[in-house]
Structure formats: structure tokens, C-alpha cells
Design an enzyme around this catalytic site. Structure first.
Site, PDB file in Angstrom:
ATOM      1  N   SER A  35       0.800  -1.228   0.000  1.00 34.47           N
ATOM      2  CA  SER A  35       0.000   0.000   0.000  1.00 34.47           C
ATOM      3  C   SER A  35       0.833   1.277   0.000  1.00 34.47           C
ATOM      4  CB  SER A  35      -0.946   0.020   1.209  1.00 34.47           C
ATOM      5  OG  SER A  35      -0.223   0.184   2.407  1.00 34.47           O
ATOM      6  N   LYS A  89       0.645   4.708   6.850  1.00 40.32           N
ATOM      7  CA  LYS A  89       0.217   5.540   5.718  1.00 40.32           C
ATOM      8  C   LYS A  89       0.901   6.902   5.845  1.00 40.32           C
ATOM      9  CE  LYS A  89      -2.893   2.335   4.745  1.00 40.32           C
ATOM     10  NZ  LYS A  89      -2.700   1.383   3.623  1.00 40.32           N
TER      11      LYS A  89
END
Length: 225
Positions: A35, A89
């Protein structure tokens, strides 16, 4: 049992202190998914500074005292507000920011992010195969980093404008079309922030031959611009 405890009390004390250190001061975080491609790879192990934002009671999300403010562009580990899973993230919007996305482009406080083409890569998606990835530099204010898009797959490439409430943050993966981030799990409260990822400690090609990627050892996650 008591004899065994007495004989091993030094080792047990070490384990206890080491556990407190990992949950309150510094930690390392293995990267299990793609990701954050192209900047973090599966098999990277990153150093996480747990004191970057908060001092917490060990083993809890109870904040004793704030120590610093997250900045746009920081790579952050946090507990998902959806199910508690630990995620990593990038911070893209801060409290008070008005943020929206139109056709993959971020617009923050009325300013469209700048995008500069960086070429192409290959992204392997389980069950799909190899896809061509489009890589670009994304610049919002002083934050500048490389991200990638996967035009061939369905993803959330648009969302309506929203103002980030106090004490919350918007997180997006650098691999924009293959990331479970704030578009899916919601904004992240400050209390769920674990720490700031600083650099790659070690790396191995866990999706290939398991050989160490020594060129990534010690690599900073915030190269100088």
C-alpha cells in the site's frame, strides 16, 4: 516455580523493560503489503519513533502528554479506527484543512497538488497479475514525495470536500489505487497515532527470493529535496 523466578529475575526484568521500551519509546514495524509502493516495499522493517507525537501509558492509547505535531507528508503508524489493525500511511491533511480529491488529484485548502511524471513501474496484484503503474511526484506545500496510480483497477479516485475536524488526520497510501486508507476507514484521531516512521532498518525480498536488499538498510524515508 519460585526458584525458577528467582533464578531468571534478571532476564524477566529485561523482557519487561524491553516491552515498555517498544510500546512507549521506539519500535520497528514490518511492512506486509504494497500500500506504500513505491517508497516502502514488502519485507522492509521500519524504525518508528513513538515519542514523535505523544507520550502514552505503555500498552494503551492513553495520551499522557503531546510531544509534537504531525506534519503533512509524515509517514505514520496508527491503529485503524475501523478495527484496530496497525497500519502505516502518509499524512495528507491536518486538522482544519479542507480537502477533496478529483480524478486522483488532491485539493487542499483550494490548492491543487502539483504532479510531475516520474515514469512507470510494475505492480503485481494477487489474483490479477502484473499491472503497469504510473509514478508521479506529488507536491502539496512543502511536502513532496513519489506516489503511484494503477489506472486498470477500480478505486476511489474522488471524494467530496470535507474539513478535517480538530484532533484528526487524513491518511492516504502512496500506492493510491491499492491502499485501505482514510477513504475507506475514515479520519484518524490523534490518540490512535502510534509513531512516526523514520527509516528502513532492514529489508528482504519476501515476495521473491528472500535475499536481503542491503541497498535499503538505513535508508531515510524523508530524502532531502
Amino acid at each position: 516455580m519460585n526458584k525458577w523466578l528467582r533464578a531468571n529475575k534478571g532476564f524477566l526484568l529485561f523482557l519487561a523493560l524491553f516491552g515498555i521500551f517498544r510500546t512507549a519509546v521506539a519500535d520497528w514495524n514490518p511492512i506486509p503489503s504494497g500500500s506504500m509502493h513505491p517508497n516502502l516495499l514488502e519485507g522492509d522493517v521500519v524504525f518508528v519513533n513513538r515519542l514523535a507525537y505523544n507520550v502514552k501509558v505503555p500498552l494503551t492509547d492513553i495520551v499522557i502528554s503531546p510531544t509534537g505535531e504531525p506534519r503533512r507528508g509524515d509517514i505514520v503508524t496508527f491503529s485503524s479506527p475501523l478495527n484496530g489493525t496497525r497500519l502505516i500511511k502518509r499524512v495528507v491533511a491536518l486538522p482544519g484543512d479542507r480537502v477533496e480529491m478529483r480524478n486522483e488529484e488532491l485539493i487542499i485548502n483550494g490548492q491543487t497538488a502539483g504532479y510531475t511524471a516520474q515514469g512507470h513501474g510494475i505492480e503485481t496484484i494477487h489474483g490479477i497479475g502484473d499491472l503497469a503503474a504510473v509514478r508521479v511526484d506529488e507536491a502539496v506545500g512543502e511536502s513532496r514525495h513519489t506516489i503511484q496510480f494503477l489506472p486498470q483497477i477500480q478505486a476511489r479516485r474522488n471524494f467530496a470536500a470535507l474539513v478535517v475536524p480538530p484532533g484528526q488526520y487524513m491518511m492516504l497510501g502512496d500506492n493510491r489505487d491499492n491502499s485501505e486508507d482514510s477513504r475507506y476507514i475514515g479520519l484518524v484521531p490523534r490518540a490512535l497515532l502510534i509513531g512516526r516512521a523514520e527509516r528502513v532498518l532492514a529489508s528482504a525480498d519476501i515476495t521473491g527470493n528472500w535475499m536481503p536488499r542491503t541497498e535499503r538498510f538505513g535508508m531515510s524515508l524523508y530524502p532531502k529535496q
